[in-house]
Design a protein around this motif. Sequence first.
Motif, PDB file in Angstrom:
ATOM      1  N   SER A 146       7.456 -70.199  -9.998  1.00  0.00           N
ATOM      2  CA  SER A 146       8.609 -69.852 -10.828  1.00  0.00           C
ATOM      3  C   SER A 146       9.916 -70.100 -10.074  1.00  0.00           C
ATOM      4  CB  SER A 146       8.545 -68.379 -11.240  1.00  0.00           C
ATOM      5  OG  SER A 146       9.749 -67.971 -11.854  1.00  0.00           O
ATOM      6  N   ARG A 147      10.865 -70.724 -10.761  1.00  0.00           N
ATOM      7  CA  ARG A 147      12.186 -70.919 -10.177  1.00  0.00           C
ATOM      8  C   ARG A 147      13.096 -69.727 -10.458  1.00  0.00           C
ATOM      9  NH1 ARG A 147      14.460 -76.757 -11.620  1.00  0.00           N
ATOM     10  NH2 ARG A 147      16.074 -75.954 -10.215  1.00  0.00           N
ATOM     11  N   THR A 148      12.664 -68.853 -11.353  1.00  0.00           N
ATOM     12  CA  THR A 148      13.402 -67.617 -11.650  1.00  0.00           C
ATOM     13  C   THR A 148      12.403 -66.452 -11.644  1.00  0.00           C
ATOM     14  OG1 THR A 148      13.150 -68.049 -14.026  1.00  0.00           O
ATOM     15  CG2 THR A 148      15.213 -68.761 -12.988  1.00  0.00           C
ATOM     16  N   PRO A 149      11.845 -66.114 -10.491  1.00  0.00           N
ATOM     17  CA  PRO A 149      10.773 -65.113 -10.448  1.00  0.00           C
ATOM     18  C   PRO A 149      11.175 -63.728 -10.936  1.00  0.00           C
ATOM     19  CG  PRO A 149      11.550 -65.658  -8.232  1.00  0.00           C
ATOM     20  CD  PRO A 149      12.159 -66.669  -9.161  1.00  0.00           C
ATOM     21  N   GLU A 150      12.420 -63.327 -10.708  1.00  0.00           N
ATOM     22  CA  GLU A 150      12.859 -62.019 -11.197  1.00  0.00           C
ATOM     23  C   GLU A 150      12.803 -61.973 -12.723  1.00  0.00           C
ATOM     24  OE1 GLU A 150      13.914 -59.216  -9.818  1.00  0.00           O
ATOM     25  OE2 GLU A 150      14.188 -59.681  -7.689  1.00  0.00           O
ATOM     26  N   ARG A 151      13.327 -63.020 -13.359  1.00  0.00           N
ATOM     27  CA  ARG A 151      13.328 -63.065 -14.825  1.00  0.00           C
ATOM     28  C   ARG A 151      11.921 -63.179 -15.382  1.00  0.00           C
ATOM     29  NH1 ARG A 151      13.698 -67.174 -18.442  1.00  0.00           N
ATOM     30  NH2 ARG A 151      14.211 -68.742 -16.872  1.00  0.00           N
ATOM     31  N   HIS A 152      11.106 -63.996 -14.750  1.00  0.00           N
ATOM     32  CA  HIS A 152       9.739 -64.148 -15.232  1.00  0.00           C
ATOM     33  C   HIS A 152       8.907 -62.890 -15.004  1.00  0.00           C
ATOM     34  CE1 HIS A 152       9.944 -68.831 -15.180  1.00  0.00           C
ATOM     35  NE2 HIS A 152      10.313 -68.319 -16.339  1.00  0.00           N
ATOM     36  N   ALA A 153       9.160 -62.185 -13.915  1.00  0.00           N
ATOM     37  CA  ALA A 153       8.469 -60.914 -13.696  1.00  0.00           C
ATOM     38  C   ALA A 153       8.868 -59.907 -14.771  1.00  0.00           C
ATOM     39  CB  ALA A 153       8.783 -60.362 -12.307  1.00  0.00           C
ATOM     40  N   LEU A 154      10.146 -59.905 -15.137  1.00  0.00           N
ATOM     41  CA  LEU A 154      10.600 -59.018 -16.203  1.00  0.00           C
ATOM     42  C   LEU A 154       9.912 -59.358 -17.523  1.00  0.00           C
ATOM     43  CD1 LEU A 154      12.435 -56.846 -17.397  1.00  0.00           C
ATOM     44  CD2 LEU A 154      14.236 -58.568 -17.596  1.00  0.00           C
ATOM     45  N   SER A 155       9.768 -60.654 -17.822  1.00  0.00           N
ATOM     46  CA  SER A 155       9.079 -61.060 -19.045  1.00  0.00           C
ATOM     47  C   SER A 155       7.623 -60.617 -19.027  1.00  0.00           C
ATOM     48  CB  SER A 155       9.155 -62.582 -19.213  1.00  0.00           C
ATOM     49  OG  SER A 155      10.480 -63.005 -19.403  1.00  0.00           O
ATOM     50  N   LEU A 156       7.001 -60.723 -17.875  1.00  0.00           N
ATOM     51  CA  LEU A 156       5.603 -60.317 -17.735  1.00  0.00           C
ATOM     52  C   LEU A 156       5.447 -58.813 -17.924  1.00  0.00           C
ATOM     53  CD1 LEU A 156       2.750 -61.300 -17.071  1.00  0.00           C
ATOM     54  CD2 LEU A 156       3.302 -61.030 -14.650  1.00  0.00           C
ATOM     55  N   VAL A 157       6.352 -58.054 -17.318  1.00  0.00           N
ATOM     56  CA  VAL A 157       6.318 -56.597 -17.471  1.00  0.00           C
ATOM     57  C   VAL A 157       6.568 -56.219 -18.933  1.00  0.00           C
ATOM     58  CG1 VAL A 157       7.528 -54.454 -16.907  1.00  0.00           C
ATOM     59  CG2 VAL A 157       6.962 -56.077 -15.095  1.00  0.00           C
ATOM     60  N   SER A 158       7.551 -56.863 -19.558  1.00  0.00           N
ATOM     61  CA  SER A 158       7.885 -56.544 -20.950  1.00  0.00           C
ATOM     62  C   SER A 158       6.713 -56.846 -21.877  1.00  0.00           C
ATOM     63  CB  SER A 158       9.117 -57.341 -21.388  1.00  0.00           C
ATOM     64  OG  SER A 158      10.233 -57.013 -20.594  1.00  0.00           O
ATOM     65  N   PHE A 159       6.041 -57.972 -21.642  1.00  0.00           N
ATOM     66  CA  PHE A 159       4.862 -58.333 -22.434  1.00  0.00           C
ATOM     67  C   PHE A 159       3.772 -57.273 -22.283  1.00  0.00           C
ATOM     68  CE2 PHE A 159       0.713 -60.529 -22.572  1.00  0.00           C
ATOM     69  CZ  PHE A 159       0.735 -61.047 -23.851  1.00  0.00           C
ATOM     70  N   SER A 160       3.521 -56.871 -21.043  1.00  0.00           N
ATOM     71  CA  SER A 160       2.482 -55.877 -20.773  1.00  0.00           C
ATOM     72  C   SER A 160       2.839 -54.525 -21.375  1.00  0.00           C
ATOM     73  CB  SER A 160       2.264 -55.737 -19.265  1.00  0.00           C
ATOM     74  OG  SER A 160       1.906 -56.972 -18.685  1.00  0.00           O
ATOM     75  N   GLU A 161       4.092 -54.112 -21.192  1.00  0.00           N
ATOM     76  CA  GLU A 161       4.529 -52.822 -21.730  1.00  0.00           C
ATOM     77  C   GLU A 161       4.436 -52.800 -23.249  1.00  0.00           C
ATOM     78  OE1 GLU A 161       5.231 -50.090 -20.288  1.00  0.00           O
ATOM     79  OE2 GLU A 161       5.991 -50.473 -18.268  1.00  0.00           O
ATOM     80  N   GLY A 162       4.808 -53.915 -23.876  1.00  0.00           N
ATOM     81  CA  GLY A 162       4.720 -53.983 -25.332  1.00  0.00           C
ATOM     82  C   GLY A 162       3.294 -53.850 -25.820  1.00  0.00           C
ATOM     83  N   LEU A 163       2.361 -54.520 -25.144  1.00  0.00           N
ATOM     84  CA  LEU A 163       0.955 -54.409 -25.509  1.00  0.00           C
ATOM     85  C   LEU A 163       0.456 -52.977 -25.333  1.00  0.00           C
ATOM     86  CD1 LEU A 163      -0.727 -57.611 -24.004  1.00  0.00           C
ATOM     87  CD2 LEU A 163      -0.626 -56.974 -26.416  1.00  0.00           C
ATOM     88  N   MET A 164       0.812 -52.353 -24.226  1.00  0.00           N
ATOM     89  CA  MET A 164       0.337 -50.998 -23.960  1.00  0.00           C
ATOM     90  C   MET A 164       0.872 -50.017 -24.994  1.00  0.00           C
ATOM     91  SD  MET A 164       0.165 -50.663 -19.786  1.00  0.00           S
ATOM     92  CE  MET A 164       1.846 -51.168 -19.441  1.00  0.00           C
ATOM     93  N   PHE A 165       2.157 -50.131 -25.315  1.00  0.00           N
ATOM     94  CA  PHE A 165       2.726 -49.212 -26.302  1.00  0.00           C
ATOM     95  C   PHE A 165       2.067 -49.412 -27.662  1.00  0.00           C
ATOM     96  CE2 PHE A 165       5.633 -47.887 -29.604  1.00  0.00           C
ATOM     97  CZ  PHE A 165       6.025 -46.625 -29.158  1.00  0.00           C
ATOM     98  N   SER A 166       1.888 -50.669 -28.057  1.00  0.00           N
ATOM     99  CA  SER A 166       1.300 -50.960 -29.354  1.00  0.00           C
ATOM    100  C   SER A 166      -0.115 -50.412 -29.462  1.00  0.00           C
ATOM    101  CB  SER A 166       1.298 -52.469 -29.600  1.00  0.00           C
ATOM    102  OG  SER A 166       0.780 -52.776 -30.882  1.00  0.00           O
ATOM    103  N   CYS A 167      -0.888 -50.515 -28.375  1.00  0.00           N
ATOM    104  CA  CYS A 167      -2.289 -50.086 -28.397  1.00  0.00           C
ATOM    105  C   CYS A 167      -2.463 -48.579 -28.207  1.00  0.00           C
ATOM    106  CB  CYS A 167      -3.084 -50.823 -27.322  1.00  0.00           C
ATOM    107  SG  CYS A 167      -3.317 -52.588 -27.664  1.00  0.00           S
ATOM    108  N   VAL A 168      -1.457 -47.902 -27.705  1.00  0.00           N
ATOM    109  CA  VAL A 168      -1.580 -46.464 -27.464  1.00  0.00           C
ATOM    110  C   VAL A 168      -0.784 -45.634 -28.465  1.00  0.00           C
ATOM    111  CG1 VAL A 168      -1.059 -44.606 -25.820  1.00  0.00           C
ATOM    112  CG2 VAL A 168      -2.112 -46.715 -25.029  1.00  0.00           C
ATOM    113  N   ALA A 169       0.428 -46.059 -28.778  1.00  0.00           N
ATOM    114  CA  ALA A 169       1.284 -45.254 -29.655  1.00  0.00           C
ATOM    115  C   ALA A 169       1.816 -46.030 -30.853  1.00  0.00           C
ATOM    116  CB  ALA A 169       2.471 -44.704 -28.858  1.00  0.00           C
TER     117      ALA A 169
END
Length: 200
Positions: A146-169
């Motif tokens: 990644s040439r923008t690892p901070e931004r891509h890490a944020l996208s990865l976290v956001s994707f994961s958090e969205g999945l977790m929230f959707s599946c739990v609450a």
Amino acid sequence: MAARTPDTSRAELIADTALALLTERGMRGLTHRAVDELAGLPQGSTSNQARTRLALLEAAVARQSEREASVLTPADMPVPGSGLDELTAALAHALHRYLTGHRDLLVSRYELALEATRRPELRAYYDAAGRRFREPLVALMAAAGSRTPERHALSLVSFSEGLMFSCVAGSHHAEVLSESELRHGFSELLHGMLAGPAPR
């Protein structure tokens, strides 16, 4: 509530019980007296360990971070540079394990996150605890090219958090995606981010 073992300290028992109360009763149900009662401790034990409500919340945040780390263990993550397939499989496995065996931890995390939006002093403590998960992801994304690892890490976290929230609450609370489905989703995200055009 996590069962007390010979290796569980009183501080850990109190923090685990606080997380259990957050899951079962919400933020209003978390009191020093309620922790004592649910943990089977003498009255005043929790106040002696965490004298203020903020101290009790900070103890809960610290324990939340410790228990989440035991689920999303660094040992499960591939070493930087292992390749996208290994990273995809590791992320899917960790998230599936979280969703199938530790849903209560997600509920307590959401309660703490919401409270942190109302308490600046807790916000700083909560954010500091979260850095232990974000920083390794930045390193993994950088190693993956990644040439923008901070931004891509944020996208990865956001994707994961969205999945977790959707599946739990959220709207998919009654179903959990299979590990194969999660792996497919992570693969699409990672290949899309890293194979896309260079940032302007």
